[in-house]
Scaffold this motif. Structure first.
Motif, short mmCIF file in Angstrom:
data_model
loop_
_atom_site.label_atom_id
_atom_site.label_comp_id
_atom_site.label_asym_id
_atom_site.label_seq_id
_atom_site.Cartn_x
_atom_site.Cartn_y
_atom_site.Cartn_z
N ILE A 118 0.84 -1.20 0.00
CA ILE A 118 0.00 0.00 0.00
C ILE A 118 0.87 1.25 0.00
O ILE A 118 0.65 2.19 -0.78
CB ILE A 118 -0.94 -0.01 1.23
CG1 ILE A 118 -1.89 -1.20 1.16
CG2 ILE A 118 -1.71 1.30 1.32
CD1 ILE A 118 -2.78 -1.34 2.40
N PHE A 119 1.89 1.25 0.87
CA PHE A 119 2.81 2.39 0.93
C PHE A 119 3.58 2.54 -0.36
O PHE A 119 3.76 3.65 -0.88
CB PHE A 119 3.78 2.21 2.10
CG PHE A 119 4.90 3.20 2.13
CD1 PHE A 119 4.70 4.50 2.54
CD2 PHE A 119 6.18 2.82 1.72
CE1 PHE A 119 5.74 5.41 2.56
CE2 PHE A 119 7.23 3.72 1.73
CZ PHE A 119 7.00 5.02 2.15
N LEU A 120 4.02 1.40 -0.93
CA LEU A 120 4.80 1.43 -2.16
C LEU A 120 3.98 2.00 -3.32
O LEU A 120 4.46 2.86 -4.07
CB LEU A 120 5.28 0.01 -2.50
CG LEU A 120 6.12 -0.15 -3.78
CD1 LEU A 120 7.42 0.62 -3.65
CD2 LEU A 120 6.39 -1.63 -4.06
N GLU A 121 2.75 1.55 -3.47
CA GLU A 121 1.91 2.03 -4.56
C GLU A 121 1.54 3.50 -4.36
O GLU A 121 1.43 4.25 -5.33
CB GLU A 121 0.65 1.17 -4.66
CG GLU A 121 0.92 -0.24 -5.15
CD GLU A 121 -0.35 -0.99 -5.49
OE1 GLU A 121 -1.43 -0.36 -5.48
OE2 GLU A 121 -0.26 -2.20 -5.80
N ALA A 122 1.35 3.91 -3.12
CA ALA A 122 1.05 5.32 -2.84
C ALA A 122 2.24 6.19 -3.21
O ALA A 122 2.07 7.28 -3.79
CB ALA A 122 0.69 5.50 -1.37
N LEU A 123 3.46 5.72 -2.90
CA LEU A 123 4.67 6.49 -3.22
C LEU A 123 4.86 6.60 -4.73
O LEU A 123 5.14 7.69 -5.25
CB LEU A 123 5.88 5.81 -2.58
CG LEU A 123 7.24 6.49 -2.79
CD1 LEU A 123 7.24 7.87 -2.15
CD2 LEU A 123 8.37 5.63 -2.21
N ILE A 124 4.68 5.48 -5.45
CA ILE A 124 4.83 5.51 -6.91
C ILE A 124 3.75 6.36 -7.55
O ILE A 124 3.99 7.11 -8.49
CB ILE A 124 4.80 4.07 -7.46
CG1 ILE A 124 6.02 3.29 -6.97
CG2 ILE A 124 4.77 4.08 -8.99
CD1 ILE A 124 6.04 1.84 -7.35
N GLY A 125 2.53 6.26 -7.03
CA GLY A 125 1.43 7.07 -7.55
C GLY A 125 1.69 8.56 -7.35
O GLY A 125 1.42 9.37 -8.25
N PHE A 126 2.24 8.92 -6.18
CA PHE A 126 2.57 10.33 -5.93
C PHE A 126 3.63 10.83 -6.89
O PHE A 126 3.53 11.93 -7.45
CB PHE A 126 3.04 10.49 -4.48
CG PHE A 126 3.60 11.85 -4.18
CD1 PHE A 126 2.76 12.93 -3.95
CD2 PHE A 126 4.98 12.06 -4.14
CE1 PHE A 126 3.27 14.20 -3.67
CE2 PHE A 126 5.50 13.31 -3.88
CZ PHE A 126 4.64 14.39 -3.64
N LEU A 127 4.67 10.00 -7.12
CA LEU A 127 5.75 10.37 -8.03
C LEU A 127 5.23 10.54 -9.46
O LEU A 127 5.56 11.51 -10.14
CB LEU A 127 6.86 9.33 -7.99
CG LEU A 127 8.01 9.53 -8.99
CD1 LEU A 127 8.79 10.78 -8.65
CD2 LEU A 127 8.92 8.30 -8.99
N ASN A 128 4.39 9.59 -9.90
CA ASN A 128 3.84 9.67 -11.26
C ASN A 128 2.96 10.91 -11.44
O ASN A 128 3.04 11.59 -12.47
CB ASN A 128 3.04 8.40 -11.58
CG ASN A 128 3.93 7.19 -11.76
OD1 ASN A 128 5.13 7.31 -12.01
ND2 ASN A 128 3.36 6.00 -11.64
#
Length: 247
Positions: free
Chosen positions: A70-80
């Motif tokens: 969940i944290f990983l996808e949130a971080l990647i989503g924020f970066l994108n």
């Protein structure tokens, strides 16, 4: 008077020793001896942390995320989302680079937070000093960024378009536009280097005079919060330079 002079010299020597880049070992290639400093070794440690962390976080991905995913996808989503907003429709080409640089700088800036602390005659077996306090590291990161900006401009605008960009917004801006290719990396390099080196010196002074209790508390700002701020600043400026190049 003599005691004060002795303390001043001792303090100066300790600061100088803390700021020195010690040679851990030497690699010999024939008659050539290549010193491997603690900056290089610490960089290898950071690379290992990022590689192992990436493998552990991505080896069992699920369609319905849970736990660290969940944290990983949130971080990647924020970066994108950040790259889409700042760079535009070419964002996919640059998001991996920006994410990798941001992760490396963040871990490099905050690595001192997990380093053993000495004091009262105790010398830790090893110390993890931020490699970004070495101007060679920040210069390499800045050169990588400006080379990416240069090649991106040529790829997306063409060679002629890149040459024409030196004459915008007016022909008399030619000298300044040429200087930008030296000013931008120098600014990135010195800003990151100066802030991390300053924070490192302050933490060393605190470790020398108040070795118990205070360093972890102050380190929350100088190692963690300030390190995160400098990561955001470097990444944000890199994104702006890329956006100017491709749009």
């Amino acid at each position: 008077m003599s005691e004060a002079v002795h303390e001043t010299v001792s303090l100066g020597e300790r600061i100088t020793e803390a700021l020195a880049f010690k040679t851990i070992f030497t690699v010999k290639l024939g008659s050539l001896a290549i010193p491997v400093t603690e900056t290089v070794v610490t960089t290898w440690v950071i690379m290992a942390i990022l590689i192992v962390g990436s493998i552990l976080l991505t080896r069992k991905l699920k369609k319905i995320p849970e736990g660290p995913q969940i944290f990983l996808e949130a971080l990647i989503g924020f970066l994108n989302d950040f790259c889409k907003k700042q760079i535009g429709h070419h964002w996919r080409h640059f998001a991996p680079y920006l994410g990798t640089v941001a992760l490396f700088i963040a871990v490099a800036n905050m690595i001192g937070f997990i380093s053993p602390i000495g004091g009262f005659g105790f010398e830790p077996p090893f110390m993890l000093k931020p490699p970004t306090r070495d101007i060679n590291v920040t210069a390499a990161l800045a050169v990588m960024t400006i080379l990416l900006v240069l090649f991106s401009t040529i790829v997306f605008k063409g060679f002629r378009g890149w040459l024409k960009s030196f004459l915008k917004p007016a022909p008399f801006m030619l000298p300044l536009n040429i200087l930008e290719y030296a000013i931008k990396p120098m600014s990135l390099c010195l800003r990151l280097f100066g802030n991390i080196l300053g924070a490192f010196i302050i933490m060393e002074l605190i470790d020398m005079f108040v070795p118990l209790f205070l360093p972890p508390i102050v380190g929350m700002y100088f190692d963690f919060f300030d390190g995160l701020i400098q990561t955001v600043v470097f990444t944000f400026l890199t994104t702006l330079y890329i956006a100017e190049a491709v749009e």
